[in-house]
Design a protein around this motif. Structure first.
Motif, short mmCIF file in Angstrom:
data_model
loop_
_atom_site.label_atom_id
_atom_site.label_comp_id
_atom_site.label_asym_id
_atom_site.label_seq_id
_atom_site.Cartn_x
_atom_site.Cartn_y
_atom_site.Cartn_z
N ALA A 1 0.83 -1.21 0.00
CA ALA A 1 0.00 0.00 0.00
C ALA A 1 0.86 1.25 0.00
CB ALA A 1 -0.94 -0.02 1.20
N THR A 2 1.94 1.23 0.75
CA THR A 2 2.82 2.40 0.80
C THR A 2 3.47 2.64 -0.56
OG1 THR A 2 3.25 1.90 3.12
CG2 THR A 2 4.75 3.43 2.03
N SER A 3 3.80 1.58 -1.27
CA SER A 3 4.42 1.74 -2.58
C SER A 3 3.48 2.40 -3.59
CB SER A 3 4.88 0.38 -3.12
OG SER A 3 3.76 -0.43 -3.46
N LEU A 4 2.18 2.27 -3.37
CA LEU A 4 1.23 2.87 -4.30
C LEU A 4 1.25 4.39 -4.22
CD1 LEU A 4 -1.89 0.53 -3.91
CD2 LEU A 4 -0.02 0.40 -5.56
N LEU A 5 1.75 4.95 -3.13
CA LEU A 5 1.82 6.40 -3.02
C LEU A 5 2.78 6.98 -4.04
CD1 LEU A 5 1.89 6.72 0.88
CD2 LEU A 5 -0.06 7.09 -0.65
#
Length: 1726
Positions: free
Chosen positions: A572-576
């Motif tokens: 999820a953090t990588s999607l930022l």
């Protein structure tokens, strides 16, 4: 001290426990009586049950320290079938003799300290008898702990090693002890269990025990007597209970209860005689399953002469099928399967030679061979395919079935590996695919049950992958990956990684679809090694160099590994920072669907996704369906512990507007298991090529060459790789891929060549017509055993308890079709000749389908069966025998068929449960009992009860009994018999609908007799009998019907056809008719005068009734009752009066529900509509003043009302109401009571179109009688199309009768704002009436559409259906997240309003008579244009085609639009930025990046004025210049001034059009991808076709929806700002001849950074705009660039390097870019 020690010793001696392990002394024989009973029953013992009882004498002798002998004497087997205590156990003497024969020899067993060791049995002893001995010895298994009286341990037994609890009660005074132990049979470490056909059902090891639908326990009680010589066992008793709940119901269980009792009778001196035969070791106490295929859950077969039985069974099977007895044929088919399982290869070959030339026998034989699943049957198929004895289609059907059913063992796998190299299979592509995929599935099943999976099994698949890579064969690569994916072994991971660029650089050149197949091949491996697959897929997902669809597939596989919270949070953090919005949207959507799931097996993953989504903002949630999504529909019943998920993965490609990859799958959950039921995937590539003109020689045009040269000046630019059109698909069943296909251009051409020998499609059509003309005749049969699932566990008595399910199906079709085409097909045939032909068709088609399900719970051995047996069957049978004549030229179709002369069953469903007892010695005398006791069951009367339309007693619709309502009103003829004695055990219904004019009737019969009166569970409803039949039977009429005819006539002869039919029935009427005009005759025939006369008489009465709301015909929701109607009217009036009071909005009745939606939305739902309204007003005012004034013209009172008004109280305002200051609040329900007039106003003057128009279509369905007037139905269709109106009318009626039944349908497009329609039927179309209206207008200043449905009177069936639907509506609305409000409305009206609040959201209000459902801000799948200029209030009132244009508007919004206006640029993706173009330098605005290089558009800013731009367009062989000179727009084509008389069309290319538009020029070249280019000197607009998505380059962007990656330079590098992005697309020119003096060069940073205090020099990774040599800069702009830094002493230099390719980006800095130059000393070489 000595005294203390002595006291301790005495205490220890006294506290020591007596040895309680049973001891058998040498030289003695212990005589025991033994009895075991097994009963199968429901908890209610009033129903039938089945069971067996075995009584015998048991002798035990000790022959050595550990060896003992056991002899079972006088075994007596008894069977029970029926009801206790009425029916008792009956002896089976012959079966007792059989069992006594196998138990005649003694058995040896090891016994030490109460534990049974190895067991030895005679060499030829059947396993059944050995297991019976294990049942006796299981009573002797005792584990004593001397220091404890209560303890738990894992103890071995006949059922395996299970958790056991002991309780010891020692009566030392009497030297007796009682030992009790109990076992939890669901808590076993090494359980004895056998599963067949369940290889693809995945258990959930982490699921709680309560989720299991099979629960069992066993208790044992021992009585011991001991003395100084040891303890002796005096008696042992055991009880075992298994509860099986097929539907996971607490009260719906079937019980198996087993009991054992062993009692000491005496002791005698002589020991048991030593066995005369050699004893062989048979293992331990653990139950042994037979190594052979077990007895199927079908009636036992006593095999005497196998060859003869096989032959006779096959003959009877085919004979029964030919007679139409499919049920008996299906039973014989299952017997064939059982016989083949014990047949040898020679016997199978002998039977094949006997029937090889019999076409009717071959399909049954081959299907039974496949279903047998034995090694010999598998070897037989291999031989026949190798010898070429099976044709292509037979092999294609049998191969997947054989690989699915074969028992996976080493011998079968060796045979399967020879399939891979069989030359006959290698020749046929589909056979090769099936064999490799089937082999992978076999390896998967074998390794699932083996402790170690040998690597040599996977070697053929690994070899195929290696060979495919070496040859570069993409099809074999895909096949190898899919086969390894079916195998699902971790040993294949290294091979799979060679196809992924993340782990192998060589794989970067492989197609993207191979990368995706490699990732999908990891899915089944994840079940065995989830950590490894999770690591791989996470790396693939993070690799941004891969194609988006490959990364999205990796996301799918990653979540199937059920990652923990840290992994999900990292993703999820990588999607930022994800650069691809397609990937980000897909991953976010996937997490969102998982977070909303309710499946218990996914609770941890759902919770992790729910938490991880907190890291992400709402930005990704607002993305449209242009981006990839995951759609999921799931449900789970906690009560029944069952559920299902339907998931669709939509993976969009940057090069398409629609999903390029679609994967849909259905997964089922049951108790603690999961199963992938079916999965289908479609993948497309470059299909847009088929949507445009083909065969255009782009490579021969000058534009192609120009773009090739231009690519050299655009540093790093490369055209996109070529992509051939491709469609691929695969299908998975039960998680195994069974077939896939790649269809490309070459495959289509090969298919056409194989069919016709030509690549032209016209010969293909000709050959098809010739084949059809030859006729179709044949009989096709496909019997298939769909599945066989069996779960077997041992009982304490040593007999197996089986839960079995077997499903067989038979699909048949017989056809005899004769087609004659006139004129016949000639040599110079053209497909257009078919439109002038006549066809005569004689057809006799008889399709049939039959499903047979057998389920069993009980004892199932090769010697006897006892338990419950379910038989369920579904049959569908129809006959289509007709003659048809099709005249294409005359537009006439006539179909004739015979009437029904006898009753025929069309479809039926039957099920029945029995208690059965069978044994091998008495095969022909099976015992079968119905579950319910026999009672008097009433017979159904043959007299049909005629129903009426009379009103029922007053009652609320909510309390009406739906079944009663259906039975009374659903049909004209119905029959009901319900027997209330025996507490509603018997239930029978018959519904019939008569078609007297056609001489037939359709009936639905229902019969049910079950045990639900005891407990209302699904299991009790199933236990009994059920039958549902749909049949067609004749109806007695006055005249004999010869045939039934359907004739359809279109065109100008439609009217004459109706007149002809009517005149043929009554000559006298035709002779005396005063009408000579065809229209007048037709009007009389149809009874139009009566229809419109009655309509005019009732219109005034209808209006008055609507105003007073006192109609005698009630609404859809209430029953026909005057008192109830008056009460409803008074309630409505009271509600209206109350609602006029300020501030009273019925808050106490409002129901706010959020369902599955976000909670914040529910809390602010009441104000969301008003706040959105105010935002819309402000935005519209800012964008368009006139539109803003229309909607928000400073009316503060109006705005204040909206701000406090819930959305359900807003009124829809049609566009034809010009008064904008009317009522906004819906404060009076009676205010809409005149809405009937609104709809009827459009049809206030009903006009028969036949007065001015001929009918366009006529259809007649009639029954032709002997010497009688025809009867039947007729239908006429009229249409009237005008510039501003469009109307359609349809009239239908019976052919004969004075007061004929009619129906009248009328639809009218009044203007662009409103569409109305009505449907009337009954006598003169006056009995029933339904009207509808669709209108556009405003809803709280938003453009909106209203759909309204009104009714005056409807039949009872519609009211009943509506009440049934209404009962589910509130629950469905809650699940979907809608809010509800109980409020009274018009009882004859339902209204749906949809308001467009933004291009991607809408509000919905659905008003029903007693309920209002509404919601706000609902996301739309596609963006709808909502620019103020498209609002309905501003559309021209003369254009009624807005409804047809709505689709075009949406399609236009999907096309790419790019605009240049002064210094503002808007790209195809909608990204806006400011950019000042350097003067006199051409920029690439947009050009085709595909290999076709179709067009180029360049633009530059004029030196004379900063507001003016000039453009250059390269298209085909045209070079088009548009510029401004002397205030006028100039146009040059190929350097020549174009004439003034526009439009201009090229003589060489008709698709190029240049015309004048507004103040500028418009260029259209749709075949080249430019839908429209508009230029007026100040503004440039480019619109490209949607099939150009992802194929454009330039300042307008890629047109790929990746707004985060819009600033892509020609090299693919992502620019840091708009200025550097625009500069990268400047076309460099020759500095001597061109006007542009700028070029691209990498620069050295003037302020180099330092890293770790080391001196460095930095260079720009991408070139920066610089003046050419000899020129100096006069203007600069700062740009952000990426710098690559190296040590000062590095040898890296900029000399001769236009750009630093593939260098790392170490730091971002701002450097000046030169945008204007002064060239006073420029040197040019001659």
């Amino acid at each position: 001290m000595k005294g203390l020690i002595l006291a301790l010793v005495f205490t220890l001696v006294e506290g020591q426990k007596q040895d309680l392990e049973p001891v058998f002394h040498k030289g003695k024989t212990y005589l025991y009586s033994y009895e075991s009973i097994i009963l199968h029953e429901l908890p209610e013992r009033r129903l039938a049950m089945a069971g067996v009882r075995l009584a015998s004498k048991v002798e035990i002798s000790r022959v050595s320290d550990s060896d003992h002998l056991l002899q079972i004497r006088s075994p007596k087997l008894e069977e029970h079938n029926g009801f206790l205590p009425i029916d008792s156990f009956t002896p089976s003497s012959r079966l007792s003799e059989t069992i006594a024969a196998c138990l005649s020899q003694p058995f040896k067993f090891e016994y030490t300290e109460g534990r049974v060791g190895s067991i030895f049995a005679p060499e030829d002893c059947p396993i059944l008898c050995t297991n019976l001995v294990r049942g006796v010895l299981n009573l002797l298994q005792i584990t004593i702990k001397k220091s404890q009286n209560v303890y738990e341990l894992q103890e071995a037994g006949i059922e395996g090693i299970c958790q056991t609890r002991y309780i010891i009660q020692d009566d030392s005074n009497n030297n007796r002890a009682t030992i009790s132990k109990s076992k939890d049979l669901t808590d076993c470490q090494d359980k004895a269990v056998k599963n067949l056909g369940m290889a693809y059902i995945r258990p959930c090891p982490t699921c709680p025990l309560k989720a299991r639908n099979i629960k069992g326990t066993a208790t044992f009680t021992y009585k011991m007597k001991y003395d100084d010589s040891g303890a002796s066992l005096t008696s042992a008793m055991s009880d075992q209970v298994y509860e099986v709940s097929p539907f996971n119901e607490p009260n719906g269980v079937v019980v198996m209860e087993a009991r054992q009792e062993l009692s000491l009778v005496g002791v005698k001196r002589p020991p048991i005689s030593a066995p005369t035969s050699q004893l062989q070791k048979q293992g331990s106490l653990r139950y042994h399953f037979s190594g052979e295929l077990l007895q199927m859950p079908i009636p036992l077969i006593r095999i005497k002469n196998l060859d003869l039985q096989l032959t006779e069974t096959l003959r009877q099977l085919v004979q029964n099928n030919e007679k139409g007895d499919t049920k008996e044929a299906s039973a014989k088919f299952l017997q064939m399967v059982q016989l083949f399982r014990v047949a040898t290869l020679d016997q199978i070959n002998s039977l094949w030679l006997h029937f090889v030339n019999e076409p009717l026998y071959r399909p049954w034989f081959l299907s039974a061979i496949c279903a047998a699943g034995a090694t010999d049957t598998f070897r037989f198929l291999k031989q026949k395919i190798h010898d070429g004895k099976l044709n292509i289609w037979e092999a294609a059907v049998t191969l997947p079935l054989a690989f699915y059913f074969v028992t996976p063992n080493k011998q079968a796998l060796e045979i399967a590996s020879t399939f891979l190299t069989c030359p006959q299979i290698q020749k046929v592509v589909i056979h090769r695919i099936i064999v490799y995929l089937g082999y992978g599935s076999m390896v998967n099943k074998y390794c699932a049950q083996a402790l170690l999976c040998p690597n040599e099994l996977l070697q053929p698949l690994h070899d195929l992958a290696t060979e495919a890579i070496s040859k570069g064969d993409a099809k074999d690569m895909s096949l190898a990956l899919k086969a390894m994916g079916n195998a699902g072994e971790p040993a294949s991971v290294k091979r799979i990684l060679k196809f992924l660029p993340t782990f192998s650089l060589a794989a970067a050149s492989l197609p993207n679809r191979i990368h995706a197949d490699a990732v999908l091949a990891l899915r089944k491996i994840a079940r065995k090694d989830p950590a490894k697959v999770r690591e791989i897929t996470l790396q693939v997902f993070m690799d941004t160099t891969l194609a988006p669809n490959v990364r999205m597939v990796a996301c799918v596989v990653l979540f199937e590994t059920k990652p923990a919270l840290p992994t999900v949070a990292a993703l999820a953090t990588s999607l930022l920072a994800e650069p691809s919005l397609q990937v980000a949207s897909f991953a976010y959507s996937h997490m969102k669907t998982l977070a909303a799931g309710k499946i218990p097996q996914l609770h941890k993953l759902s919770a992790a996704c729910n938490i991880a989504m907190k890291f992400l903002g709402p930005r990704l949630d607002r993305l449209s369906y242009r981006y990839s999504k995951v759609i999921q529909i799931s449900d789970y019943s906690s009560q029944y512990q069952a559920g299902a998920i339907w998931r669709v993965y939509l993976m969009n490609s940057p090069s398409t507007m629609f999903p390029s990859d679609i994967i849909t799958k259905v997964r089922g959950y049951y108790a603690n298991t999961a199963m992938d039921i079916i999965e289908v995937a479609f993948r497309s590539q470059s299909l847009t090529k088929f949507m445009r003109k083909q065969n255009i020689p782009f490579a021969e045009y000058d534009t192609y060459k120009t773009l090739k040269e231009l690519g050299k000046s655009l540093l790093g630019w490369k055209e996109l790789p070529p992509e051939d059109p491709l469609v691929s698909a695969y299908i998975k069943v039960l998680g195994q891929e069974i077939a896939f296909a790649d269809i490309d251009k070459d495959a289509i051409q090969q298919m056409m060549m194989s069919l016709t020998g030509s690549l032209d499609w016209q010969p293909v059509v000709k050959k098809v017509v010739e084949e059809v003309q030859r006729g179709i005749s044949g009989h096709w049969t496909l019997p298939v055993m769909v599945g066989e699932m069996r779960h077997i566990v041992p009982t304490i008595a040593g007999l197996p308890l089986e839960l079995g399910l077997c499903v067989a199906t038979v699909a048949q079709a017989a056809a005899d079709v004769d087609v004659k085409v006139s004129p016949p097909v000639s040599d110079n045939f053209r497909p257009s000749q078919l439109w002038e032909s006549k066809m005569d068709i004689h057809a006799d088609i008889r399709p049939k389908a039959y499903f047979h399900i057998i389920a069993m719970m009980g004892i199932n051995t090769q010697y006897f069966q006892s338990g419950f047996e379910l038989h369920a069957e579904f049959s569908a049978n129809t006959t289509m025998k007709f003659d048809a004549r099709l005249n294409m030229k005359e537009k006439n179709l006539k179909i004739e068929t015979l009437p029904c002369h006898q009753e025929a069953e069309l479809a039926a469903v039957r099920s029945e449960v029995y208690a059965i007892s069978r044994n091998m010695e008495e095969v022909d005398s099976e015992k079968k009992s119905q579950i319910l006791p026999k009672g008097k069951i009433p017979s159904i009367s043959d007299q049909l009860l005629q129903s009426t339309e009379g009103s029922s007693k007053p009652a609320s619709w909510k309390q009406t009994s739906i079944p009663n309502a259906i039975s009374k009103r659903h049909q004209q003829s119905s029959e009901e018999v319900q027997h209330n004695s025996a507490r509603r055990r018997f239930y029978a219904h018959r519904f019939c609908k008569k078609f007297e004019s056609l001489g037939c009737s359709t009936c639905l019969s229902l019969k049910s007799q079950n045990s639900a009166f005891l407990r209302n569970t699904y299991l009790h409803k199933l236990f009994g009998e059920f039958e549902a039949r749909v049949s067609l039977k004749p109806v007695h009429t006055d005249a004999d019907i010869e045939k039934i005819q359907l004739e359809v006539q279109a065109g100008s002869k439609a009217a004459s056809k109706i007149i002809e039919v009517s005149s043929s029935g009554s000559k006298e009427e035709g002779e005396t008719s005063p009408y000579e005009d065809i229209k007048a005759k037709l009007k009389k025939i149809l009874g139009i005068e009566n229809v419109f006369t009655a309509a005019n008489k009732t219109r005034r009465r209808t209006k008055r009734i609507n105003r007073e709301y006192q109609t005698a015909d009630t609404g859809l929701w209430a029953e026909s009752s005057t008192p109830h109607l008056s009460r409803s009217s008074s309630s409505s009036a009271a509600s209206s009066a109350d609602s006029r009071e300020p501030g009273n909005h019925h808050r106490k009745d409002e129901i706010r529900q959020s369902g599955k939606k976000r909670g914040s939305k529910s809390s602010s739902r009441s104000s969301s509509g008003s706040s959105a309204s105010s935002r819309a007003c402000s935005s519209s005012s800012s964008q368009d003043d006139s539109s803003g004034d229309r909607h928000c013209s400073g009316d503060s009172e109006y705005s204040n009302q909206l701000a406090n008004t819930p959305v359900y109280q807003l009124l829809f305002k049609p566009e034809d109401e010009q008064d904008t200051g009317g009522e906004i609040l819906n404060i009076s329900i009676s205010s809409s009571s005149d809405s009937d007039e609104d709809i009827s106003r459009a049809m206030s003057q009903p006009r028969f179109l036949g007065d001015s128009k001929p009918p366009v279509l006529a259809a007649v369905l009639r029954a032709i009688n002997r010497n009688k007037q025809p009867t039947g139905l007729q239908l006429v269709l009229y249409t009237d199309t005008q510039p501003k109106r469009w109307r359609i009318q349809m009239f239908g009626s019976t052919i004969t009768g004075p007061d004929r039944w009619k129906f009248c349908a009328d639809a009218l497009v009044i203007n662009y704002r409103k569409v109305s329609g009505s449907l009337k039927w009954g006598k003169n179309c006056q009995d029933y009436h339904i009207a509808t209206q669709i209108a556009t207008g405003q809803f709280a200043a938003y453009p909106a559409m209203q759909m309204k449905l009104e009714w005056l009177k409807v039949p009872s069936i519609i009211r009943t259906t509506a009440r049934w639907f209404y009962s589910f509506l509130p629950g469905a609305a809650y699940v979907l997240g809608f809010s509800q409000r109980q409020q009274l409305g018009p009882s004859h009206q339902a209204t749906l309003v949809m308001a467009l609040t933004s291009p991607r959201t809408c509000d919905v209000v659905f008003k029903l008579p007693e309920l209002t459902i509404y919601d706000t801000a609902i996301s739309l799948p596609l963006p709808v244009p909502s620019h103020p200029r498209t609002l309905t209030s501003t559309l021209p009132s003369s254009d009624w085609k807005v409804f047809s244009q709505a689709t075009l508007i949406i399609l236009e919004s999907l096309k790419g639009h790019c605009t240049f206006s002064q210094n503002k640029i808007t790209t195809f993706n909608g990204v806006e930025f400011n950019y000042a173009m350097p003067v006199n330098c051409y920029h690439v605005v947009v050009h085709d990046c595909s290999p076709e290089l179709k067009f180029l558009v360049m633009g530059k800013r004029s030196e004379k004025s900063a507001d003016l731009i000039a453009i250059n367009v390269r298209l085909a062989s045209h070079e088009i210049d548009m510029y401004v000179s002397n205030g006028l727009i100039q146009l040059k084509i190929n350097g020549v001034q174009a004439p003034r008389d526009l439009p201009y069309t090229s003589n060489s290319d008709e698709s190029l059009l240049i015309s004048s538009e507004k103040k500028g020029l418009a260029l259209k070249a749709p075949d080249y991808g430019i839908d429209k280019l508009y230029y007026d000197g100040h503004r440039l607009e480019v619109q490209v076709a949607f099939w150009m998505a992802g194929k454009t380059c330039g300042i307008c962007g890629k047109y790929d929806a990746e707004v985060e990656r819009e600033y892509k330079t020609p090299s693919g590098h992502l620019a840091k700002d708009a200025a550097s992005f625009g500069h990268s697309w400047i076309v460099s020119e020759n500095p001597c001849t061109g006007a542009c003096k700028l070029e691209h060069r990498p620069v050295k940073s003037e302020k180099p950074g330092s890293f770790e205090k080391t001196a460095e020099k930095c260079f720009s990774v991408e070139p920066v705009l610089r003046c050419v040599h000899g020129c100096s800069a006069t203007e600069t702009v700062p740009v952000s660039v990426s710098l690559h830094c190296v040590p000062v002493d590095s040898s890296l230099r900029l000399d001769g390097q236009p750009r630093l390719d593939r260098k790392s980006e170490d730091v971002v800095a701002t450097v000046p870019a030169e945008t204007a130059c002064s060239c006073q000393q420029q040197l040019c070489l001659a």
